[in-house]
Design an enzyme around this catalytic site. Structure first.
Site, PDB file in Angstrom:
ATOM      1  N   GLY A  12       0.832  -1.215   0.000  1.00 52.94           N
ATOM      2  CA  GLY A  12       0.000   0.000   0.000  1.00 52.94           C
ATOM      3  C   GLY A  12       0.858   1.253   0.000  1.00 52.94           C
ATOM      4  O   GLY A  12       0.606   2.191   0.748  1.00 52.94           O
ATOM      5  N   VAL A  64      -2.856  -7.872  -1.662  1.00 54.10           N
ATOM      6  CA  VAL A  64      -2.211  -8.600  -0.552  1.00 54.10           C
ATOM      7  C   VAL A  64      -3.175  -9.491   0.230  1.00 54.10           C
ATOM      8  O   VAL A  64      -2.744 -10.315   1.036  1.00 54.10           O
ATOM      9  CB  VAL A  64      -1.476  -7.658   0.444  1.00 54.10           C
ATOM     10  N   TYR A 155     -12.250  -3.576  11.782  1.00 51.74           N
ATOM     11  CA  TYR A 155     -10.949  -2.891  11.667  1.00 51.74           C
ATOM     12  C   TYR A 155     -10.138  -3.029  12.964  1.00 51.74           C
ATOM     13  O   TYR A 155      -8.946  -3.333  12.941  1.00 51.74           O
ATOM     14  CB  TYR A 155     -11.225  -1.423  11.336  1.00 51.74           C
ATOM     15  N   LYS A 159      -6.509  -4.761  13.563  1.00 48.11           N
ATOM     16  CA  LYS A 159      -5.361  -3.995  14.060  1.00 48.11           C
ATOM     17  C   LYS A 159      -4.854  -4.534  15.402  1.00 48.11           C
ATOM     18  O   LYS A 159      -3.660  -4.467  15.692  1.00 48.11           O
ATOM     19  CB  LYS A 159      -5.722  -2.511  14.162  1.00 48.11           C
ATOM     20  N   ILE A 188      -4.721  10.428  11.217  1.00 51.97           N
ATOM     21  CA  ILE A 188      -3.737  10.959  10.273  1.00 51.97           C
ATOM     22  C   ILE A 188      -4.470  11.433   9.013  1.00 51.97           C
ATOM     23  O   ILE A 188      -5.392  10.765   8.539  1.00 51.97           O
ATOM     24  CB  ILE A 188      -2.693   9.862   9.888  1.00 51.97           C
TER      25      ILE A 188
HETATM   26  P1  NDP Z   1      -5.133   5.112   2.259  1.00 51.61           P
HETATM   27  O1  NDP Z   1      -6.521   4.685   2.077  1.00 51.61           O
HETATM   28  O2  NDP Z   1      -4.751   6.535   2.002  1.00 51.61           O
HETATM   29  O3  NDP Z   1      -4.163   4.177   1.371  1.00 51.61           O
HETATM   30  C1  NDP Z   1      -4.329   2.789   1.435  1.00 51.61           C
HETATM   31  C2  NDP Z   1      -3.206   2.112   0.682  1.00 51.61           C
HETATM   32  O4  NDP Z   1      -3.385   0.690   0.791  1.00 51.61           O
HETATM   33  C3  NDP Z   1      -3.189   2.437  -0.796  1.00 51.61           C
HETATM   34  O5  NDP Z   1      -1.846   2.466  -1.221  1.00 51.61           O
HETATM   35  C4  NDP Z   1      -3.928   1.237  -1.408  1.00 51.61           C
HETATM   36  O6  NDP Z   1      -3.568   1.003  -2.781  1.00 51.61           O
HETATM   37  C5  NDP Z   1      -3.427   0.123  -0.514  1.00 51.61           C
HETATM   38  N1  NDP Z   1      -4.278  -1.069  -0.491  1.00 51.61           N
HETATM   39  C6  NDP Z   1      -5.561  -1.175  -0.086  1.00 51.61           C
HETATM   40  N2  NDP Z   1      -6.004  -2.447  -0.220  1.00 51.61           N
HETATM   41  C7  NDP Z   1      -4.965  -3.160  -0.721  1.00 51.61           C
HETATM   42  C8  NDP Z   1      -4.780  -4.519  -1.111  1.00 51.61           C
HETATM   43  N3  NDP Z   1      -5.771  -5.434  -0.998  1.00 51.61           N
HETATM   44  N4  NDP Z   1      -3.583  -4.895  -1.631  1.00 51.61           N
HETATM   45  C9  NDP Z   1      -2.577  -4.006  -1.752  1.00 51.61           C
HETATM   46  N5  NDP Z   1      -2.685  -2.702  -1.402  1.00 51.61           N
HETATM   47  C10 NDP Z   1      -3.870  -2.289  -0.900  1.00 51.61           C
HETATM   48  O7  NDP Z   1      -4.743   4.702   3.755  1.00 51.61           O
HETATM   49  P2  NDP Z   1      -3.782   5.389   4.844  1.00 51.61           P
HETATM   50  O8  NDP Z   1      -2.541   5.861   4.205  1.00 51.61           O
HETATM   51  O9  NDP Z   1      -4.596   6.303   5.665  1.00 51.61           O
HETATM   52  O10 NDP Z   1      -3.479   4.126   5.770  1.00 51.61           O
HETATM   53  C11 NDP Z   1      -2.322   3.316   5.643  1.00 51.61           C
HETATM   54  C12 NDP Z   1      -2.302   2.338   6.795  1.00 51.61           C
HETATM   55  O11 NDP Z   1      -2.318   3.050   8.033  1.00 51.61           O
HETATM   56  C13 NDP Z   1      -3.517   1.397   6.838  1.00 51.61           C
HETATM   57  O12 NDP Z   1      -3.126   0.118   7.278  1.00 51.61           O
HETATM   58  C14 NDP Z   1      -4.416   2.063   7.868  1.00 51.61           C
HETATM   59  O13 NDP Z   1      -5.282   1.135   8.475  1.00 51.61           O
HETATM   60  C15 NDP Z   1      -3.386   2.597   8.847  1.00 51.61           C
HETATM   61  N6  NDP Z   1      -3.874   3.669   9.696  1.00 51.61           N
HETATM   62  C16 NDP Z   1      -4.315   4.860   9.167  1.00 51.61           C
HETATM   63  C17 NDP Z   1      -4.774   5.864  10.001  1.00 51.61           C
HETATM   64  C18 NDP Z   1      -5.271   7.171   9.480  1.00 51.61           C
HETATM   65  O14 NDP Z   1      -5.771   7.976  10.291  1.00 51.61           O
HETATM   66  N7  NDP Z   1      -5.164   7.476   8.186  1.00 51.61           N
HETATM   67  C19 NDP Z   1      -4.801   5.682  11.450  1.00 51.61           C
HETATM   68  C20 NDP Z   1      -4.321   4.408  11.899  1.00 51.61           C
HETATM   69  C21 NDP Z   1      -3.871   3.447  11.048  1.00 51.61           C
HETATM   70  P3  NDP Z   1      -4.278   1.824  -4.012  1.00 51.61           P
HETATM   71  O15 NDP Z   1      -3.710   3.223  -3.979  1.00 51.61           O
HETATM   72  O16 NDP Z   1      -3.872   1.094  -5.236  1.00 51.61           O
HETATM   73  O17 NDP Z   1      -5.757   1.805  -3.745  1.00 51.61           O
END
Ligand code: NDP
Length: 247
Positions: A12, A64, A155, A159, A188
Site C-alpha cells: 500500500g 495482498v 478494523y 489492528k 492521520i
Molecule cells: P489510504 O486509504 O490513504 O491508502 C491505502 C493504501 O493501501 C493504498 O496504497 C492502497 O492502494 C493500498 N491497499 C488497499 N487495499 C490493498 C490490497 N488489498 N492490496 C494491496 N494494497 C492495498 O490509507 P492510509 O494511508 O490512511 O493508511 C495506511 C495504513 O495506516 C492502513 O493500514 C491504515 O489502516 C493505517 N492507519 C491509518 C490511520 C489514518 O488515520 N489514516 C490511522 C491508523 C492506522 P491503491 O492506492 O492502489 O488503492
C-alpha cells in the site's frame, strides 16, 4: 550480509502513509518495492518521486489479501534486488459500521486485507530474512487496535490482531537478528480519513491531547526508525504515533 544497499517492500505504498514511508526510506537510500492495489497513477507518481531521490524502485500491483498476490510481490522483489531486508505491512482498508449493520462480507474483507495480508507477507519475508540473518518487519496497526473504536469492530480486530502477530513473530525470529515491531497511528490526514464527516473528525480531535490530526510524515518517521539498522535491539514493540490519543 553481502549486500549493503537495503531493499524494502512497502505494501500500500502508492498513497497516504505508505507514500510517506516510501519517500522516507528512499531518502535513506533503500531500494524500494512499492506495492499497490489498483491506483496506478498514484503509484507511478510516488515511484517517480522516490527515483528522483536517487533510489531504485519497482512497482508491483498485487492484492495482498490473496496469497498469490503476496507471492507475486516477493518474487518480483527477489528477481530484481535479490534480497528483502525490510517489510512494511502498511496496506489497509476500512468498512465501517455498527455491529447490527455490519455484514460478514465487510468483516471478512477487512480481516483478509489488513490481517491475513500481513500474515502472508510475513511468512514470505521470514523465509528470506531468517536465511539472511537480517530483517526488519514493521506492521501498521492503529489506535483502534489498542483502544477499540465504535463502528470499527472489523478494523479494530484486524489492528489488534496485528499487535498479537507482531509480538509472537518477534519471539520466533529474535534469534535470527530479525526484528518485528508495530506502529499504531491515531488520526492521520489521508484519503482514508478524508471521508469522515467534520463532526466525526472534530470529535476525534477532541480526544487528542495535541488537539490536531497528524501527518503521514509523522508516521513515516517512526516506521523508518524501526526499519533502521540502529533499531536492532528493539523488537515486539508497539509505538503509538497519535498526539497522545492512546495515553
Ligand atoms: P489510504 O486509504 O490513504 O491508502 C491505502 C493504501 O493501501 C493504498 O496504497 C492502497 O492502494 C493500498 N491497499 C488497499 N487495499 C490493498 C490490497 N488489498 N492490496 C494491496 N494494497 C492495498 O490509507 P492510509 O494511508 O490512511 O493508511 C495506511 C495504513 O495506516 C492502513 O493500514 C491504515 O489502516 C493505517 N492507519 C491509518 C490511520 C489514518 O488515520 N489514516 C490511522 C491508523 C492506522 P491503491 O492506492 O492502489 O488503492
Amino acid at each position: 550480509m553481502s549486500h549493503t544497499v537495503k531493499t524494502a517492500i512497502v505494501t500500500g505504498g502508492s498513497r497516504g502513509i505508505g507514500r510517506a514511508i516510501c519517500l522516507k526510506l528512499a531518502a535513506q537510500e533503500m531500494n524500494l518495492v512499492i506495492n499497490y492495489a489498483g491506483n496506478q497513477q498514484a503509484a507511478e507518481a510516488t515511484a517517480e518521486e522516490c527515483r528522483s531521490l536517487g533510489t531504485q524502485v519497482i512497482l508491483v500491483k498485487a492484492d495482498v489479501s490473496k496469497p498469490e498476490g503476496c507471492e507475486k510481490l516477493f518474487s518480483e522483489a527477489q528477481e530484481t534486488f535479490g534480497a528483502v531486508d525490510v517489510l512494511v505491512n502498511n496496506a489497509g482498508i476500512t468498512r465501517d459500521g455498527l455491529i447490527l449493520r455490519m455484514s460478514e462480507e465487510s468483516f471478512d474483507e477487512v480481516i483478509d486485507t489488513n490481517l491475513k495480508g500481513a500474515f502472508f507477507c510475513m511468512k514470505l519475508a521470514a523465509r528470506i530474512m531468517m536465511k539472511q540473518r537480517y530483517g526488519r518487519i514493521v506492521n501498521m496497526s492503529s489506535v483502534a487496535g489498542v483502544r477499540g473504536n465504535p463502528g470499527q469492530i472489523n478494523y479494530s480486530a484486524s489492528k489488534a490482531g496485528l499487535i498479537g502477530m507482531t509480538k509472537s513473530l518477534a519471539k520466533e525470529l529474535a534469534g535470527r537478528n530479525v526484528t518485528v515491531n508495530a506502529v499504531a497511528p491515531g488520526l492521520i490526514e489521508t484519503d482514508m480519513t478524508d471521508v469522515l464527516s467534520d463532526a466525526v473528525k472534530d470529535q476525534l480531535v477532541h480526544g487528542i491531547p495535541m488537539a490536531r490530526a497528524g501527518k503521514p510524515e509523522d508516521v513515516a518517521a517512526a516506521v523508518a526508525f524501526f526499519a533502521s539498522e540502529e533499531a536492532g535491539y528493539i523488537t515486539g514493540q508497539v509505538l503509538c504515533v497519535d498526539g497522545g490519543m492512546a495515553v
